[in-house]
Design a protein around this motif. Structure first.
Motif, mmCIF file in Angstrom:
data_model
loop_
_atom_site.group_PDB
_atom_site.id
_atom_site.type_symbol
_atom_site.label_atom_id
_atom_site.label_comp_id
_atom_site.label_asym_id
_atom_site.label_seq_id
_atom_site.Cartn_x
_atom_site.Cartn_y
_atom_site.Cartn_z
ATOM 1 N N THR A 153 46.025 101.432 -34.439
ATOM 2 C CA THR A 153 46.297 102.779 -33.905
ATOM 3 C C THR A 153 45.294 103.111 -32.792
ATOM 4 O OG1 THR A 153 44.919 103.829 -35.575
ATOM 5 C CG2 THR A 153 47.265 103.600 -36.095
ATOM 6 N N SER A 177 50.135 101.166 -32.020
ATOM 7 C CA SER A 177 50.564 102.565 -31.919
ATOM 8 C C SER A 177 49.875 103.221 -30.737
ATOM 9 C CB SER A 177 50.205 103.297 -33.206
ATOM 10 O OG SER A 177 50.206 104.681 -32.964
ATOM 11 N N GLU A 200 55.023 109.211 -34.304
ATOM 12 C CA GLU A 200 55.639 108.759 -35.555
ATOM 13 C C GLU A 200 54.616 108.642 -36.680
ATOM 14 O OE1 GLU A 200 58.365 105.269 -36.858
ATOM 15 O OE2 GLU A 200 58.502 105.430 -34.676
ATOM 16 N N LEU A 201 53.346 108.419 -36.283
ATOM 17 C CA LEU A 201 52.302 108.220 -37.297
ATOM 18 C C LEU A 201 51.435 109.465 -37.495
ATOM 19 C CD1 LEU A 201 51.038 104.609 -36.472
ATOM 20 C CD2 LEU A 201 52.708 105.324 -38.178
ATOM 21 N N GLU A 219 42.476 101.323 -37.962
ATOM 22 C CA GLU A 219 42.922 102.710 -37.778
ATOM 23 C C GLU A 219 41.835 103.520 -37.055
ATOM 24 O OE1 GLU A 219 44.272 105.827 -37.274
ATOM 25 O OE2 GLU A 219 42.985 106.380 -38.968
ATOM 26 N N THR A 225 47.057 110.810 -39.459
ATOM 27 C CA THR A 225 47.482 109.429 -39.156
ATOM 28 C C THR A 225 46.950 108.470 -40.216
ATOM 29 O OG1 THR A 225 47.516 109.922 -36.803
ATOM 30 C CG2 THR A 225 47.396 107.602 -37.392
ATOM 31 N N LYS A 228 49.104 108.706 -43.273
ATOM 32 C CA LYS A 228 50.400 108.077 -43.012
ATOM 33 C C LYS A 228 50.269 106.547 -43.064
ATOM 34 C CE LYS A 228 54.655 108.296 -41.143
ATOM 35 N NZ LYS A 228 55.772 108.956 -41.798
ATOM 36 N N VAL A 229 49.203 106.039 -42.468
ATOM 37 C CA VAL A 229 49.013 104.582 -42.410
ATOM 38 C C VAL A 229 48.804 104.022 -43.825
ATOM 39 C CG1 VAL A 229 47.405 102.787 -41.612
ATOM 40 C CG2 VAL A 229 48.184 104.557 -40.029
#
Ligand SMILES: NC(=O)c1ccc[n+]([C@@H]2O[C@H](COP(=O)([O-])OP(=O)(O)OC[C@H]3O[C@@H](n4cnc5c(N)ncnc54)[C@H](OP(=O)(O)O)[C@@H]3O)[C@@H](O)[C@H]2O)c1
Length: 328
Positions: A153, A177, A200-201, A219, A225, A228-229
């Motif tokens: 990310t 991402s 989206e994340l 990350e 985020t 979510k991840v």
């Protein structure tokens, strides 16, 4: 020597490029003629006076430096040796690399790895070291390249760009991402096979255990985020939490840890052991294609740091910013 010096007045931090006298430098044993430094996200926060990272002014920022030893009163390094310093709160609690000379402790130093030029070492810098430590934490937990990609990310940032390149070079299929629609070709050139939009994340997960889409993740964004991840990480996967570009706090369920054995690993490059640093620098020198590294690197001077800080804090920077410090 010239340096970028921060001062604070009425709670407002301002930056000036001015002459710095050697008597102003900290009283540590090793004096280094700085050749290059870098601009990392933390440097941007320091220069902008954010996050109460610096407690005492005047202050010279710069969490990274590469340079030539001028003198070492501890006897560990010879004059002329090329050395790298990253972290150990240099540029935060003590003066850092944005000055023609720096004084550091010998135990902070890593000799420049053979095969890397000083400029390449700073193109890597703290960002690259962090990416490598994150990848080591993932592979060290037994994760191997398989069906599912490894997610990165904040992929066009400094940490993200190097993470994409080294994960690809290590054999992982990489999902990157990004919020920058214009940089998909750039990410593919670094080795990303799949690209997922940042939006989206950034939403909180719709359920604690979402469908698994990545084997592990590096990350760099933090906040929702990160939650979510974690919820989309495959069984046995590792989420290496390296950054907070979007925020510090996150709200997540323990279920991915209990029902999928997902692990979250915190990465603190600033306090990494010398052993971990040596291993990381050696692997970076081997894994990173120097042409690819150059393609993600831009060079700026001390006078251009102010503008670059604004771009970095606004998420507009792509890849790595090397700061040219030596005047000759
Ligand atoms: N743990 C450690 O030891 C360590 C070491 C170095 C850095 N860090 C941290 O890692 C993070 C990245 O550092 P960096 O030097 O790579 O910074 P950077 O070059 O500024 O990259 C950050 C990237 O994050 C994404 N981003 C920015 N703002 C965002 C937002 N509001 N929401 C979501 N994504 C956003 C952007 O990438 P896209 O546009 O591609 O999405 C941006 O390019 C920072 O939080 C930094 O403090 C930690």
């Amino acid at each position: 020597m010239r340096g970028l010096v921060l001062n604070e007045e009425d709670g407002k931090v301002s930056a000036t490029v001015r002459e710095v006298a050697s008597e102003e430098l900290p009283a540590f044993p090793v004096t280094v003629r700085v050749i290059y430094s870098t601009l990392n996200f933390k440097d941007a926060m320091v220069v902008a006076g954010l996050g109460r990272i610096v407690r005492s002014y005047p202050h010279v920022p710069g969490v990274d430096l590469v340079g030539e030893v001028l003198e070492d009163r501890s006897g560990s390094y010879r004059p002329g040796e090329l050395v790298v310093v990253t972290g150990f709160r240099m540029g935060e609690a003590t003066w850092g690399g944005f000055s023609g000379q720096a004084r550091v402790k010998p135990e902070w130093i890593v000799p420049l790895v053979p095969g890397l030029t000083p400029r390449q070492a700073m193109a890597i810098g703290t960002a690259g070291l962090t990416s490598m430590l994150a990848l080591h934490s993932i592979t060290g937990a037994g994760v191997v390249a398989g069906d599912k990609p490894l997610l990165v990310t904040g992929a066009t940032g400094g940490v993200g760009s190097i993470a994409v390149a080294i994960a690809h070079a290590s054999g992982f299929t990489v999902m990157a991402s990004t919020g920058k629609a214009s940089e998909h070709d750039y990410l593919r050139s670094l080795g990303a096979a799949e690209i997922i939009d940042r939006s989206e994340l950034s939403k909180p997960p719709s359920s604690p255990l979402e469908a698994t889409r990545w084997c592990s993740a590096i990350e760099a964004v933090g906040g929702s985020t990160l939650a979510k991840v974690i919820s989309g990480t495959a069984a046995g996967g590792v989420v290496a939490s390296v950054g907070n570009a979007s925020g510090n706090d996150f709200c997540a369920s323990v279920l991915p840890f209990l029902l999928r054995g997902v692990q979250i690993h915190g990465i603190d490059s600033a306090q990494a052991s010398l052993e971990a640093r040596h291993r990381a620098w050696n692997d970076l020198a081997t894994l990173l294609d120097t042409k690819l590294l150059e393609s993600m690197t831009e060079e700026i001077g001390l006078d251009e740091i102010g503008e670059a800080v604004n771009d970095m804090l606004a998420g507009r920077v792509r890849g790595r910013l090397v700061v040219r410090v030596a005047e000759d």
